[in-house]
Design an enzyme around this catalytic site. Structure first.
Site, short mmCIF file in Angstrom:
data_model
loop_
_atom_site.label_atom_id
_atom_site.label_comp_id
_atom_site.label_asym_id
_atom_site.label_seq_id
_atom_site.Cartn_x
_atom_site.Cartn_y
_atom_site.Cartn_z
N GLY A 196 -8.98 -8.02 14.06
CA GLY A 196 -8.87 -7.15 15.03
C GLY A 196 -8.17 -7.35 16.35
O GLY A 196 -8.15 -8.57 16.68
N CYS A 250 -11.16 -14.08 11.28
CA CYS A 250 -10.52 -14.00 12.57
C CYS A 250 -11.51 -13.07 13.67
O CYS A 250 -12.67 -13.60 13.61
CB CYS A 250 -8.86 -13.30 12.85
SG CYS A 250 -8.32 -13.37 14.38
N TYR A 251 -11.27 -12.14 13.92
CA TYR A 251 -12.36 -11.22 14.62
C TYR A 251 -13.50 -11.08 13.93
O TYR A 251 -14.53 -10.86 14.60
CB TYR A 251 -11.50 -9.58 14.98
CG TYR A 251 -12.38 -8.89 15.82
CD1 TYR A 251 -12.43 -8.73 16.96
CD2 TYR A 251 -13.57 -8.00 15.13
CE1 TYR A 251 -13.29 -8.03 17.92
CE2 TYR A 251 -14.35 -7.25 16.03
CZ TYR A 251 -14.13 -7.29 17.22
OH TYR A 251 -15.10 -6.10 17.95
N HIS A 304 -5.88 -16.98 8.94
CA HIS A 304 -5.71 -15.73 7.96
C HIS A 304 -5.24 -16.16 6.45
O HIS A 304 -4.10 -16.33 6.43
CB HIS A 304 -4.63 -14.73 8.49
CG HIS A 304 -4.96 -13.94 9.74
ND1 HIS A 304 -5.88 -12.71 9.75
CD2 HIS A 304 -5.20 -14.34 11.03
CE1 HIS A 304 -5.93 -12.26 10.98
NE2 HIS A 304 -5.52 -13.24 11.83
N GLU A 328 -5.05 -14.37 4.07
CA GLU A 328 -4.34 -13.08 3.38
C GLU A 328 -2.91 -13.24 3.32
O GLU A 328 -2.12 -12.48 2.58
CB GLU A 328 -4.99 -11.74 3.83
CG GLU A 328 -4.46 -11.40 5.24
CD GLU A 328 -5.49 -11.96 6.32
OE1 GLU A 328 -5.60 -11.27 7.24
OE2 GLU A 328 -6.38 -12.94 5.86
N SER A 385 9.34 14.80 -8.41
CA SER A 385 10.50 14.76 -7.55
C SER A 385 11.35 13.67 -8.16
O SER A 385 12.61 13.57 -7.81
CB SER A 385 10.09 13.96 -6.42
OG SER A 385 9.37 12.68 -6.46
N GLY A 386 10.82 13.14 -9.23
CA GLY A 386 11.70 12.07 -9.85
C GLY A 386 11.21 10.53 -9.49
O GLY A 386 11.83 9.76 -10.17
N GLY A 387 10.72 10.50 -8.32
CA GLY A 387 10.24 9.13 -7.75
C GLY A 387 9.16 8.56 -8.45
O GLY A 387 8.53 9.38 -9.36
N ASP A 389 6.12 7.93 -7.78
CA ASP A 389 4.72 7.97 -7.66
C ASP A 389 4.50 9.45 -8.46
O ASP A 389 3.40 9.34 -9.30
CB ASP A 389 4.36 8.22 -6.15
CG ASP A 389 4.70 7.16 -5.32
OD1 ASP A 389 4.62 6.05 -5.87
OD2 ASP A 389 5.01 7.18 -4.24
N SER A 390 5.13 10.38 -8.36
CA SER A 390 5.04 11.46 -8.96
C SER A 390 5.26 11.48 -10.59
O SER A 390 4.69 12.20 -11.47
CB SER A 390 6.00 12.64 -8.47
OG SER A 390 7.24 12.56 -8.79
N THR A 391 6.42 10.55 -10.84
CA THR A 391 6.55 10.20 -12.23
C THR A 391 5.39 9.71 -13.09
O THR A 391 4.96 10.24 -14.08
CB THR A 391 7.58 9.53 -12.49
OG1 THR A 391 8.92 10.41 -12.07
CG2 THR A 391 8.06 9.45 -13.96
N ARG A 440 11.90 19.19 8.36
CA ARG A 440 10.95 19.04 7.37
C ARG A 440 9.81 20.04 7.24
O ARG A 440 9.62 20.49 6.09
CB ARG A 440 9.95 17.55 7.89
CG ARG A 440 10.78 16.28 8.08
CD ARG A 440 9.96 15.31 8.81
NE ARG A 440 10.95 14.06 8.49
CZ ARG A 440 10.62 13.11 7.71
NH1 ARG A 440 9.79 13.12 6.55
NH2 ARG A 440 11.29 11.96 7.75
N LYS A 480 1.37 0.80 -3.86
CA LYS A 480 2.95 1.13 -4.31
C LYS A 480 3.07 -0.02 -5.61
O LYS A 480 3.51 0.69 -6.81
CB LYS A 480 3.97 0.93 -3.40
CG LYS A 480 5.31 1.58 -3.86
CD LYS A 480 5.23 3.11 -3.86
CE LYS A 480 6.60 3.51 -4.03
NZ LYS A 480 6.81 4.98 -4.05
N ASP A 494 49.17 6.39 8.79
CA ASP A 494 49.87 6.73 10.18
C ASP A 494 49.67 8.15 10.91
O ASP A 494 50.37 8.20 11.73
CB ASP A 494 51.31 6.80 9.71
CG ASP A 494 51.89 5.46 9.24
OD1 ASP A 494 51.19 4.32 9.79
OD2 ASP A 494 52.87 5.41 8.36
N GLU A 526 14.04 5.35 7.43
CA GLU A 526 14.69 6.35 7.52
C GLU A 526 15.17 6.76 9.05
O GLU A 526 14.42 6.30 10.01
CB GLU A 526 14.20 7.73 7.02
CG GLU A 526 13.71 7.63 5.46
CD GLU A 526 14.87 7.84 4.65
OE1 GLU A 526 15.80 8.23 5.03
OE2 GLU A 526 14.49 7.49 3.41
#
Length: 533
Positions: free
Chosen positions: A65, A92-93, A190, A192, A245-247, A249-251, A318, A389, A470, A531
């Site tokens: 931290g 660490c912390y 660390h 990790e 959405s076709g992504g 996650d949703s698929t 959005r 993910k 030209d 993005e």
């Protein structure tokens, strides 16, 4: 807003709890543990002992931290947790917090130690050697700290050191200190991060040798458990509706629920006119024909583009898209008379909501955060709520999704609306579609697509002067963006070969009417975002 159903994902698995003190690496600890087969969850540092006893973890890991333990407003562990008899590893912390709470001393170091250091394991660490069992006695580790422990609590002793840190790893014996009823370890480095040699093995030794965890976390087992849980949640007759959405996650979420309850799941794919080239056709073919998921395609592009006319502010885009989507989805869901709403919420969304610092500043609004209007009265079902993910991708492969779908680059919920900077028109969207399709085609042709975390084209809001045949031109500018990332929380721009960039540029200016200039984005995240809007 509907409330998510309780999820008993760790039932049957040995649980390791990581307590978050605000470290940028806290989520990475959880991911590393899961990668090596140990189920873990991230919880805020101030979780009480009562809640921990409900969770029944086999071990606790205290994250790093940014604070100093001796400052008045620093985050501190509930001291009663030391008496629960649960093995603890402080990083660490987290190590400094252990020392501070149990009577040791922590002070500001002469200088901040950041980067590689050579760790030397003590030759005879007695019982404390479990962390380094089977490893080299000397290895490179990653340090990132300004404070240091200068004296240890009663019953603690060093088990490893570096040139600048006498207490690079420490061990506290059970019952050697009045408050300590289980083994306690502290690491100033660390383990990790990938920079620490044998860091993964150190974590595995803690999980297996110290905590007695079995290491049974893998996607095949999760699939069986998730199907059983979904069936229990939905009963025998309830209908589930979900936006696709076709992504990935949703698929994956849709395929998982469809696998569990069959035709009682109905997917809705909304063609909002903001999709990539041929996307609606490709997605429907994959979902219906290849994966046999019940899904309807609703063409609402006219409604979306009419609503976006004249809108140029990114946040307004959005919100406008979100409101239009709710209208379309609500109308379709009402026809189905569904009982549950499927959402592809992932664990990083959950992590952001439990940070000990509270909600972070809004960089940009997520397209589905906040759920749907309460009048829909749907119960939420979120089968991916505790997955990262990369775990979702592994689950997709287990479910039989084609690799090109599983490893497809993410696509934002608002679609091309936030990649067309400024005014959104059908003409400008078509320019971007064509340029984006050329970009991705050439990346695949060069064998680079799979090496890149995300790649896309952006249509800028300014024009540029050019000379074509030209004649003087004054036309649109396309920016290309490609980043390397594993978690999308940080990213670095990808160094595309010049010849590939040259070929992409030539194709776009020759094949996309109205574009005369191509630029390449070389900004990392941070300071930029992936993005543009």
């Amino acid at each position: 807003m509907t409330e998510p159903l309780e999820n008993s994902i760790h039932a049957g698995h040995d649980l390791l709890v990581v307590l978050d003190f605000g470290s940028q690496y806290a989520h990475l600890i959880v991911r590393r543990l899961r990668d090596i087969g140990f189920y873990s969850e991230l919880h805020p540092y101030d979780v009480g002992p009562e809640r921990l006893m409900e969770l029944k973890p086999k071990g606790l890991i205290l994250s790093g931290g940014p604070a100093s333990v001796y400052e008045s407003d620093s985050p501190h562990l509930d001291a009663r947790i030391f008496s629960l008899g649960i093995p603890i590893l402080g990083i660490c912390y987290g190590m400094q917090e252990i020392a501070y709470q149990l009577g040791g001393k922590v002070e500001c170091g002469d200088k901040r130690e950041y980067g590689h250091a050579t760790l030397q394991v003590v030759e005879d660490p007695a019982d404390g050697g479990a962390l380094f069992h089977g490893l080299k006695t000397s290895c490179s580790v990653w340090m990132s700290h300004g404070d240091r422990v200068i004296s240890l609590p009663e019953g603690f002793y060093p088990i490893a050191r570096t040139e600048n840190c006498n207490y690079a790893a420490v061990y506290g014996q059970p019952n050697a200190h009045a408050s300590v009823l289980a083994p306690i370890y502290g690491l100033q480095f660390h383990p990790e991060v990938s920079h620490s040699e044998h860091g993964t093995e150190v974590l595995a030794n803690f999980c297996r040798a110290v905590c007695g965890c079995r290491g049974d976390w893998y996607m095949e087992a999760f699939l069986e458990e998730a199907i059983r849980t979904i069936r229990e949640q939905t009963g025998e007759h309830a209908l589930v509706v979900g936006a696709l959405s076709g992504g990935v996650d949703s698929t994956v979420a849709a395929l998982l629920v469809s696998r569990a309850i069959g035709d009682r799941f109905r997917g809705i794919f909304v063609d909002n006119g903001l999709l990539r080239k041929n996307e609606a056709t490709d997605v429907m073919a994959m979902l219906r024909d290849q994966m046999h998921v019940q899904v309807d395609c609703i063409n609402a592009s006219t409604h979306f583009l009419d609503a976006l006319a004249g809108v140029t502010d990114p946040e307004e885009k959005r919100k406008t898209i979100g409101n239009q989507f709710i209208k379309v989805f609500e109308e379709q869901a009402r026809k189905i008379s569904a009982d549950f709403l499927l959402q592809g919420t992932l664990y990083p969304d959950v992590i952001e909501s439990i940070s000990h610092k509270g909600p972070s500043a809004t960089i940009k609004t997520h397209h589905n955060v906040g759920g749907l209007p309460q009048r829909m009265r749907l119960k939420l079902i979120e089968p991916l709520r505790y997955l990262f993910k990369d775990e979702v991708r592994k689950l997709g492969l287990v479910l039989g999704l084609p690799a090109e779908v599983v490893y497809r680059h993410p696509f934002p919920g608002p679609g091309l609306a936030i990649r067309v900077l400024g005014e959104i028109t059908s003409e400008r969207l078509n320019k971007l579609r064509e340029a984006d399709a050329i970009f991705l085609h050439e990346l695949r042709r060069a064998g680079l697509y799979e090496q890149i975390g995300q790649a896309f084209a952006v249509l800028l809001s300014s024009k540029a002067v050019g000379v074509m045949g030209d004649f003087r031109t004054y036309e649109e500018v396309i920016a290309l963006r490609a980043v390397a990332t594993s978690d999308y929380m940080t990213a670095d721009w990808y160094p595309l070969p010049f010849e590939v960039l040259r070929r992409i540029s030539l194709r776009i200016v020759n094949e996309v009417s109205g574009v005369n200039r191509i630029v390449y984005d070389v900004t990392s995240k941070p300071p930029g975002t992936i993005e543009w809007e």
